[in-house]
Design a protein around this motif. Sequence first.
Motif, PDB file in Angstrom:
ATOM      1  N   GLU A 147      -0.667  19.827  26.607  1.00 33.79           N
ATOM      2  CA  GLU A 147      -0.008  18.728  26.988  1.00 33.79           C
ATOM      3  C   GLU A 147      -0.925  17.644  27.056  1.00 33.79           C
ATOM      4  O   GLU A 147      -2.028  17.885  27.600  1.00 33.79           O
ATOM      5  CB  GLU A 147       0.752  18.875  28.188  1.00 33.79           C
ATOM      6  CG  GLU A 147       1.408  18.061  28.758  1.00 33.79           C
ATOM      7  CD  GLU A 147       1.756  18.443  30.253  1.00 33.79           C
ATOM      8  OE1 GLU A 147       2.249  17.553  31.107  1.00 33.79           O
ATOM      9  OE2 GLU A 147       1.953  19.808  30.429  1.00 33.79           O
ATOM     10  N   PHE A 148      -0.430  16.554  26.786  1.00 33.97           N
ATOM     11  CA  PHE A 148      -1.299  15.247  26.866  1.00 33.97           C
ATOM     12  C   PHE A 148      -1.391  14.940  28.324  1.00 33.97           C
ATOM     13  O   PHE A 148      -0.308  14.815  29.149  1.00 33.97           O
ATOM     14  CB  PHE A 148      -0.798  13.931  26.154  1.00 33.97           C
ATOM     15  CG  PHE A 148      -1.505  12.667  26.188  1.00 33.97           C
ATOM     16  CD1 PHE A 148      -2.626  12.690  25.653  1.00 33.97           C
ATOM     17  CD2 PHE A 148      -0.954  11.685  27.098  1.00 33.97           C
ATOM     18  CE1 PHE A 148      -3.647  11.259  25.769  1.00 33.97           C
ATOM     19  CE2 PHE A 148      -1.740  10.531  27.177  1.00 33.97           C
ATOM     20  CZ  PHE A 148      -2.750  10.500  26.522  1.00 33.97           C
ATOM     21  N   VAL A 149      -2.762  14.649  28.753  1.00 34.76           N
ATOM     22  CA  VAL A 149      -2.664  14.261  30.353  1.00 34.76           C
ATOM     23  C   VAL A 149      -3.345  12.904  30.384  1.00 34.76           C
ATOM     24  O   VAL A 149      -4.597  12.578  29.867  1.00 34.76           O
ATOM     25  CB  VAL A 149      -3.562  15.085  31.097  1.00 34.76           C
ATOM     26  CG1 VAL A 149      -3.632  14.811  32.449  1.00 34.76           C
ATOM     27  CG2 VAL A 149      -2.740  16.601  30.870  1.00 34.76           C
ATOM     28  N   LYS A 150      -2.648  11.848  30.889  1.00 33.20           N
ATOM     29  CA  LYS A 150      -3.142  10.496  30.870  1.00 33.20           C
ATOM     30  C   LYS A 150      -3.992  10.431  32.352  1.00 33.20           C
ATOM     31  O   LYS A 150      -3.590  10.867  33.245  1.00 33.20           O
ATOM     32  CB  LYS A 150      -1.989   9.446  30.936  1.00 33.20           C
ATOM     33  CG  LYS A 150      -2.590   8.340  31.009  1.00 33.20           C
ATOM     34  CD  LYS A 150      -1.421   7.080  30.736  1.00 33.20           C
ATOM     35  CE  LYS A 150      -2.138   5.684  30.761  1.00 33.20           C
ATOM     36  NZ  LYS A 150      -1.080   4.591  30.712  1.00 33.20           N
ATOM     37  N   ARG A 151      -5.276  10.130  32.049  1.00 31.09           N
ATOM     38  CA  ARG A 151      -6.093   9.872  33.203  1.00 31.09           C
ATOM     39  C   ARG A 151      -5.609   8.404  33.953  1.00 31.09           C
ATOM     40  O   ARG A 151      -5.204   7.445  33.278  1.00 31.09           O
ATOM     41  CB  ARG A 151      -7.482   9.744  32.706  1.00 31.09           C
ATOM     42  CG  ARG A 151      -8.047  10.713  31.995  1.00 31.09           C
ATOM     43  CD  ARG A 151      -9.528  10.693  31.680  1.00 31.09           C
ATOM     44  NE  ARG A 151      -9.826   9.330  31.002  1.00 31.09           N
ATOM     45  CZ  ARG A 151     -10.787   8.854  30.466  1.00 31.09           C
ATOM     46  NH1 ARG A 151     -11.938   9.730  30.630  1.00 31.09           N
ATOM     47  NH2 ARG A 151     -10.942   7.906  29.953  1.00 31.09           N
ATOM     48  N   THR A 152      -5.823   8.649  34.940  1.00 30.77           N
ATOM     49  CA  THR A 152      -5.387   7.218  36.098  1.00 30.77           C
ATOM     50  C   THR A 152      -6.799   6.524  36.112  1.00 30.77           C
ATOM     51  O   THR A 152      -7.940   7.037  36.400  1.00 30.77           O
ATOM     52  CB  THR A 152      -5.195   7.913  37.317  1.00 30.77           C
ATOM     53  OG1 THR A 152      -6.017   8.763  38.113  1.00 30.77           O
ATOM     54  CG2 THR A 152      -3.655   8.676  37.469  1.00 30.77           C
TER      55      THR A 152
END
Length: 171
Positions: A147-152
């Motif tokens: 799963e792609f996890v976008k960094r904050t």
Amino acid sequence: MSPAALPSLSIPVGVVVERRKAASPWADFVWRGIAVLPDEPATTPWTVLREQDDTTLFYAGSAAIELYPSETARYRDNLASSNPSLWTVLTPSEGVWPYAVAAVTADPAEGEGFTEAADNLVEAVPMPEALLEVIEKFVAEHHVEREFVKRTRRRADPEALARREHEGGQE
């Protein structure tokens, strides 16, 4: 090398190289990889396979396609393209022949990475059906969808580069 960095599958292959008479006053020949043989032939490197007009085909040598479970998404994307390819890499040589086989890869990103050394000759060549089947099987066995996890992003600190007063005056 950590166990995760070791390939799960190593496929021996042979590389066919074309030498064509150059239409240039600065170079005698143009060299490029044109094919990958699905096995390592029992012939010596730089054996002439065919001569025709101003073109000569050579068996340039062998390499191994290293497949890693962590890179299956790239292999899958390559296989799903309209022209699944392998990337042949020839590097300049000081020997009798001007180039040596450095690598063959099924990973498009790795193939592109080899172009960073300006002296390397990197060519995408058609993937033989026998290798296509082996790589498809490898992807089917080892691929794990991630799963792609976008960094904050952290908010910018406008004072981070501001001048500060120190004892004894400014910096």
